[in-house]
Every structure is written in C-alpha cells, then in structure tokens.
Design an enzyme around this catalytic site. Structure first.
Site, short mmCIF file in Angstrom:
data_model
loop_
_atom_site.label_atom_id
_atom_site.label_comp_id
_atom_site.label_asym_id
_atom_site.label_seq_id
_atom_site.Cartn_x
_atom_site.Cartn_y
_atom_site.Cartn_z
N ILE A 1 2.52 -17.12 -32.97
CA ILE A 1 1.62 -16.22 -33.72
C ILE A 1 0.46 -17.08 -34.19
O ILE A 1 0.65 -18.02 -34.99
CB ILE A 1 2.37 -15.56 -34.89
N SER B 1 -16.48 -3.57 -24.38
CA SER B 1 -15.40 -4.10 -25.21
C SER B 1 -15.84 -4.15 -26.66
O SER B 1 -17.04 -4.32 -26.96
CB SER B 1 -15.08 -5.52 -24.71
N ARG C 1 -5.65 -5.86 -35.39
CA ARG C 1 -6.40 -5.30 -34.26
C ARG C 1 -6.12 -3.80 -34.16
O ARG C 1 -5.15 -3.31 -34.74
CB ARG C 1 -5.95 -5.96 -32.92
N TYR D 1 -17.50 -14.39 -21.64
CA TYR D 1 -16.96 -13.07 -21.27
C TYR D 1 -17.61 -11.99 -22.13
O TYR D 1 -18.14 -10.99 -21.63
CB TYR D 1 -15.43 -13.04 -21.43
N LYS E 1 -20.62 -8.75 -21.41
CA LYS E 1 -20.55 -7.31 -21.74
C LYS E 1 -21.83 -6.88 -22.47
O LYS E 1 -22.36 -5.80 -22.22
CB LYS E 1 -19.32 -7.01 -22.59
#
Ligand code: NAD
Ligand code: UD1
Length: 341
Positions: A217, A124, A231, A149, A153
């Site tokens: 948002i 990721s 992003r 998380y 990775k």
C-alpha cells in the site's frame, strides 16, 4: 451505424465493444495487439451472439488507416488505442508521445480525408493535474499531469479543440475516465496486464490468486481519513455504457459541433484500505499487505464531479463496489493467467 473502435481488443475497449453490439451498433475493431489478445474479441462475440470485424494494424500506419476507411463506411470513431503505463512513460517519453499523440494525429487526418467527423476520445482524470481542487469539474482549466502519459492526454484534448475550430463539422467528445476496475460479470473478459500490474485492483486480484505474495500500500500517511490515497473507482461495464451514452448523445444531437468533455466516475472517493476490505468481504479471501512508502507522482485524493454526464448523457455509474470486487475476482479466479489461461 458502423463504429470504428481503435484499441478495441484491450481492457476498456473489449467491454465497450460488447455494450455497442448489445445496443445495436456494428463494430470494426482496429488494434495492433501490442497490449491485448484477439481472444478478448472472440469472447465478446460469444457473449453478444454477434460478430465484430477485426483489422490488425497500427494507428500510426497512415496507408492502412486510409484503406480501412475506404473498406468500411464508418459513422463514428471511438479511440482507445494508446500506451497507458504511467511509470513506463517517464522512461520512454518519445514512445508515448509517438504512439498517443502522433497516432491520434494520423487517425484524425484519415478521418478528415474520409469525411468522418464524429470522434470519442479516451481521456483521463489525470488531465486535471495537481493544480485543481477536488472534486474535478469539466469547467476547470486543464492542469499539468506529472507524467508524459498524462501530458499526451492533455495534448490530444488540445488537438481536438483546434480541429473543432478549423472544421465546422467536427463533433468531438472527450471522456475523462476516473479509475475503471472490475470485469464483465460472465468472467469471460477482464483486465489482463502484462508483467507486474501497476494498478491497484489487478495487483490485489493477483495476491488473492497466489501469483503475488503481498500488496504494497503506497503511503499510509496521506492527509486522508485513513492515511491511504483516495480514488473514484467505477465498474468497467458502467464505463462501457458511458461510451454508448456518449455516442447516442453525439448522434442524436445533430446541431452539436465542437468538443465536449465529460467526467466518467461515480463521484465518491474510496481509500486503498477500503478497497482491500471490500475485496476481502466480497470474496472471502485475505489480502496480505505492507504499508510501503508513497509512490512518486501519486496525488492524495481525487474524484469526479459526475453531474454533467448525468444531466447531459443521462448516464451514471450504478454498479456497487461489491459488484466491482466480485466481478474482478470472478474474472481473475477463472482466468488466473488472463487470456493465456
Ligand atoms: P489497454 O492497453 O488494455 O487497451 C489499449 C489497446 O490499444 C490495446 O488493445 C493495444 O493493443 C492497443 N494499441 C495501443 N497502441 C496502439 C497502436 N499504436 N495502434 C493500434 N492499437 C494500439 O488499455 P485500457 O485500459 O483499455 O485503456 C484504453 C484507453 O483508455 C487508453 O487510451 C488509456 O489511456 C485510457 N485510459 C485508461 C484508464 C485505465 O485505468 N485503464 C484510465 C484512463 C484512461
Ligand atoms: C493511475 C495513473 C493515472 C491514470 C489512472 C487511471 C499513476 C501514477 N497514475 O492512477 O494517470 O489516469 O491510473 O486509472 O499510475 N496503489 C497501491 N499499491 C499498488 C498499486 C496502487 O497502494 O500496488 C495505490 C496507489 O498509490 C493509488 C491507488 O492505489 O493511491 C490507485 O492506484 P492506480 O490503480 O495505479 O491508479 P491511480 O494512481 O489513481
């Protein structure tokens, strides 16, 4: 060529299994269905006009993995199986390290015993952490992700590097995904989050279909052009094709051993407001929203330097933002309750 796909019933896995079948690969899916439904694989088989072997099981079950490798002559492994909810990982760090790190160790051990050395891992963009400047390039030293998380990775990437040092036959690829969205254009398979979606596009789609009142948002005061986070969103079918490109590259490059990392992204940052606009334009739906406080752990903006995959894998993300929105909506409106619809 027979490819073992762990986590192949899930969102990215199911789209990748379809691309693999369409490119002539045979597929065995191994998944414990903790975050997916076997219906996704039934639909993949219908779309491909081809069959998939499915074995239900857990990557932490070593004896089941040993039996799996004895039963099927596997040439390469694509490893999607993981828990992936960033917020949940801060509440349940041990479960995340168990599943994502220990599970991968079990899989790599079983591969070693079975003499299978070709391995593609779902990494990721989060591995770059907040230390690195954007756009992220594969040559950067990995950073410190803000969640267990993300840390899981980074740990697996480190494990792969050490396995490659110890095993001269190991051929590893780490694919660092940016933000996959969208669905197969048929509307037959797509992202089916359980409960309240954490990620932006599934949330927007659920507002559009009337399951949620409005979008929050998270942050309108970031140092970006419109104040919302930016992003690098890519179509899940481009991401699926990226796996086929990486697999082709691994298999063709007989000389290659070691580990190679590739960013899979478009190379273009898009803001949250721009996503809402694009979704409204592509679907004709209006998305009610509030500008809410920032979400803990979010970075203002990150996107890929996507050149390495383009040059070495001959892959780039070609589908447009409009296609991503149309395909998200096609899936969501045809399957308002996901695979339970
Ligand atoms: P997903 O939850 O839809 O798919 C994961 C699959 O793995 C599910 O089918 C689940 O049932 C299975 N699984 C989980 N733990 C397992 C275990 N112990 N044994 C066997 N099967 C198990 O998630 P996804 O979005 O398709 O993500 C796939 C991979 O890509 C994950 O490794 C994830 O961390 C990574 N990734 C995803 C994103 C994203 O935005 N979706 C971004 C970067 C990386
Ligand atoms: C998330 C993960 C990241 C993972 C990436 C892969 C977090 C903190 N990070 O990143 O580890 O690699 O997915 O896709 O979860 N947003 C809203 N309202 C919402 C949901 C999201 O405004 O209801 C905003 C977020 O603040 C963010 C953007 O939309 O700016 C995208 O969010 P999301 O889809 O969760 O992805 P990331 O945060 O990039």
């Amino acid at each position: 060529m027979k490819i073992l796909v762990t986590g192949g019933a899930g969102y990215i896995g199911s789209h990748t299994v379809l691309s693999l079948l369409n490119n002539g690969y045979e597929v065995v899916v191994y998944d414990n269905l903790c975050n997916s439904s076997e219906v996704s694989l039934q639909r993949v088989q219908q779309l491909a006009g081809n069959t998939v072997e499915f074995v239900q099981g857990d990557i932490q079950d070593k004896s089941a993995l040993t039996a799996l490798f004895k039963q099927y002559p596997i040439d390469a492994v694509i490893h999607f199986a993981a828990l992936k909810a960033v917020g949940e990982s801060t509440q349940l760090p041990l479960a995340y390290y168990q599943n994502n790190v220990h599970g991968t160790l079990c899989l790599l051990e079983a591969m070693q015993v079975a003499n299978v050395h070709q391995f593609i891992f779902s990494s990721s963009a989060t591995v770059y952490g907040e230390e690195n400047a954007v756009p992220y390039v594969e040559t950067m030293t990995l950073g410190t992700p803000s969640s267990p998380y993300g840390a899981s990775k980074v740990m697996v990437e480190r494990v792969m590097a050490d396995v490659a040092l110890a095993n001269a036959q190991f051929k590893g690829v780490s694919l660092r995904y940016f933000n996959p969205i969208g669905a197969h254009p048929s509307g037959q398979i797509g992202e089916d989050p359980k409960g309240i979606p954490n990620n932006l596009l599934p949330y927007v789609a659920q507002v559009a279909v009337g399951k949620r009142d409005k979008l929050n948002i998270f942050g309108g005061d970031y140092p970006t052009a419109d104040g919302s986070c930016e992003r690098d969103y890519l179509h899940v079918m481009d991401l699926a094709d990226g796996h086929v490109a990486a697999l082709d590259w691994l298999i063709k490059n007989e000389q290659f051993t070691g580990v190679e990392a590739f960013n899979l992204g478009t190379g273009t940052p898009v803001s949250v407001f721009a996503i809402v606009n694009a979704f409204e334009q592509a679907t004709g739906k209006t998305i009610a929203y509030d500008v809410a406080p920032r979400r803990a752990g979010d970075l203002p903006a990150f996107w890929a330097d996507a050149n390495k995959a383009k040059i070495q894998l001959n892959w780039h993300a070609s589908r447009t933002l409009q296609q991503m929105m149309e395909d998200t909506w096609n899936w969501q409106s045809n399957n308002p309750n996901g695979f339970d619809s």
